[in-house]
Scaffold this motif. Sequence first.
Motif, PDB file in Angstrom:
ATOM      1  N   CYS A 130      37.283  39.468  41.260  1.00 58.42           N
ATOM      2  CA  CYS A 130      37.039  40.803  40.753  1.00 58.42           C
ATOM      3  C   CYS A 130      38.299  41.967  40.794  1.00 58.42           C
ATOM      4  O   CYS A 130      39.067  42.135  39.269  1.00 58.42           O
ATOM      5  CB  CYS A 130      35.422  42.042  41.954  1.00 58.42           C
ATOM      6  SG  CYS A 130      35.458  43.521  40.954  1.00 58.42           S
ATOM      7  N   HIS A 181      37.622  37.508  28.375  1.00 59.80           N
ATOM      8  CA  HIS A 181      36.580  36.927  28.275  1.00 59.80           C
ATOM      9  C   HIS A 181      36.488  36.919  29.722  1.00 59.80           C
ATOM     10  O   HIS A 181      35.320  37.128  30.651  1.00 59.80           O
ATOM     11  CB  HIS A 181      35.955  36.163  27.532  1.00 59.80           C
ATOM     12  CG  HIS A 181      34.657  35.745  27.517  1.00 59.80           C
ATOM     13  ND1 HIS A 181      34.223  33.796  27.898  1.00 59.80           N
ATOM     14  CD2 HIS A 181      33.488  36.477  27.267  1.00 59.80           C
ATOM     15  CE1 HIS A 181      33.296  33.701  28.043  1.00 59.80           C
ATOM     16  NE2 HIS A 181      32.319  35.550  27.912  1.00 59.80           N
ATOM     17  N   TRP A 203      36.077  39.083  32.264  1.00 61.86           N
ATOM     18  CA  TRP A 203      35.405  39.905  32.490  1.00 61.86           C
ATOM     19  C   TRP A 203      34.040  39.284  33.525  1.00 61.86           C
ATOM     20  O   TRP A 203      33.715  39.360  34.508  1.00 61.86           O
ATOM     21  CB  TRP A 203      34.870  40.078  31.306  1.00 61.86           C
ATOM     22  CG  TRP A 203      33.421  40.787  31.195  1.00 61.86           C
ATOM     23  CD1 TRP A 203      32.188  40.418  31.398  1.00 61.86           C
ATOM     24  CD2 TRP A 203      33.501  42.130  31.613  1.00 61.86           C
ATOM     25  NE1 TRP A 203      31.163  41.711  31.370  1.00 61.86           N
ATOM     26  CE2 TRP A 203      31.964  42.692  31.600  1.00 61.86           C
ATOM     27  CE3 TRP A 203      33.897  42.976  31.107  1.00 61.86           C
ATOM     28  CZ2 TRP A 203      31.538  44.045  31.583  1.00 61.86           C
ATOM     29  CZ3 TRP A 203      33.382  44.505  31.946  1.00 61.86           C
ATOM     30  CH2 TRP A 203      31.755  45.007  31.804  1.00 61.86           C
ATOM     31  N   LYS A 204      34.190  38.164  33.229  1.00 59.69           N
ATOM     32  CA  LYS A 204      33.074  36.846  33.569  1.00 59.69           C
ATOM     33  C   LYS A 204      34.020  36.848  36.254  1.00 59.69           C
ATOM     34  O   LYS A 204      32.550  36.028  36.322  1.00 59.69           O
ATOM     35  CB  LYS A 204      33.489  34.921  32.960  1.00 59.69           C
ATOM     36  CG  LYS A 204      32.493  35.190  32.225  1.00 59.69           C
ATOM     37  CD  LYS A 204      32.379  34.219  31.851  1.00 59.69           C
ATOM     38  CE  LYS A 204      31.682  32.824  32.343  1.00 59.69           C
ATOM     39  NZ  LYS A 204      31.626  31.986  31.807  1.00 59.69           N
ATOM     40  N   ILE A 224      42.114  41.575  32.585  1.00 59.32           N
ATOM     41  CA  ILE A 224      41.959  42.156  31.439  1.00 59.32           C
ATOM     42  C   ILE A 224      42.477  43.022  31.130  1.00 59.32           C
ATOM     43  O   ILE A 224      42.637  43.214  29.428  1.00 59.32           O
ATOM     44  CB  ILE A 224      40.155  43.251  32.124  1.00 59.32           C
ATOM     45  CG1 ILE A 224      39.274  42.165  31.937  1.00 59.32           C
ATOM     46  CG2 ILE A 224      39.905  43.646  30.862  1.00 59.32           C
ATOM     47  CD1 ILE A 224      37.303  42.331  32.591  1.00 59.32           C
ATOM     48  N   GLY A 259      40.410  39.903  38.267  1.00 61.15           N
ATOM     49  CA  GLY A 259      38.987  40.363  36.947  1.00 61.15           C
ATOM     50  C   GLY A 259      40.294  41.059  36.327  1.00 61.15           C
ATOM     51  O   GLY A 259      40.149  41.742  34.957  1.00 61.15           O
TER      52      GLY A 259
END
Length: 486
Positions: free
Chosen positions: A120, A347, A350-351, A127, A123
């Motif tokens: 997390c 992307h 985000w995943k 991002i 990510g």
Amino acid sequence: MLSKFPYLRQDFFASVVVFLVAVPLCVGVAVASGVPAELGLITGIVGGLVTGFMRGSSLQVSGPAAGLTVIVFEAVSEFGVGTLGVIVLIAGLLQLAMGFFRIGRWFRAISVSVVEGMLCGIGLVIIAGQIYAAAGLKAPETGVGKITGLPGAFADVYGSTEALASLAIGAGTIAVIVLWKRLPKRAQSVPGALAAVMLATALTLTLGLPVATVEVEGLLGVVQPPGAAAFGELASPAIWGTIIAFALIASAESLFSAAAVDRMHDGPRTEYDKEMVAQGTGNTVCGLLGALPMTAVIVRSSANVTAGARTKASRVLHGVWLLLFAAALPSALALIPLPALAGILVHAGWKLIPFRQIAGLWREHKGEAAILVITALAIVVVNMFEGVLIGLALAVAKTAWEASHVRLEVIDKGAGPIEAYVSGNATFLRLPKILDTLESLPQDRPVELDLSGLHHLDHACRTALESWAERHSETGIEPVRLTSAA
């Protein structure tokens, strides 16, 4: 031929799918890591041709991973591209040692909340950082700076035609990847990320948009085996934190990916220690070539299984296709717009954020959810390595607290001694609660303290209880009768 390789057809077609998924991700991870695009392809080739041949997890595919982008970028910024090879090399040797000493299986004991929190945090940083790249802007160095600087970055975008065009390409790439899954199955035979890059490239060339593209040097031009100066950096204590972070995070991500892939097929199960050796061998070779570190990548692995792969031949063949592409069509990379690669990584980032897991944990295990969130925030605020250490420390502390369940039952019949029974696990974590209860007992009554029901009594608790018994007996009443734990 077919009798000797009964699944050749399935593995061949699966390898093509994995190759098409791997190309944009290999290039995108390399560019986001601050190194030449070809280094990402080299790592993908090694993942197929070296790690792919080895035992461990037969269907998972290795290569450069978005999960290591942040820490690789930090390492390159601090130590330089020339030192990256020696960092990856030593990390690979550490993985080999862990595999040979059968430590691989122990990675399954790492708290899932810490791993999810790590992903997390990664990510969020990816991002935030790739939004700047999509707009053609320079990103701040720290995770907090990347996030807090976004409003100012968007203000700069609105004042620049070039930045708007670049951001539009990045946003369009994300839109294509998301919407691609809604197309008919036949169209989805082409991976969404590859289709998005191809469309972005065609649009950029057709309209002559002023956006940056990938810089190409050629495979041989970027291979830089670590030299004496790079090995000299090992004398610096700072580099060892990065090396350990590479080894631990790459290993954890690979072995958790293996567990996930095992749930997707009915073939042979992962041999965790052998998989650790395979990953270590791959990273050792990548280090010798000066390439990016590798992990098993769940995106490529799931594509491999979904495409019908049956044996390790599919991942080896995908390495062959990467090698042929990098050798025969390197100029094709120079046409790819950088904001398109940034869109792919936004992307991917985000995943990495486990929205469903966070919600589920919050409903059922709020402590685990808190560890996940704190780990993610620590990675954003501090850095990758220290953030993961904070998460692991919290997980250990939580486990210790929950394991030290202790019950103190006081029976006062009104006459005779007061009976106190302690059972469970008495550790220093529960000592304040135990002492508060014992010290509240009347000092003008004899006490019988029975510890025989304890499964564990640590030194701190034993010393404190014996000290309390001596103090309580000083009042002139009959001494405390202490029945020790077995």
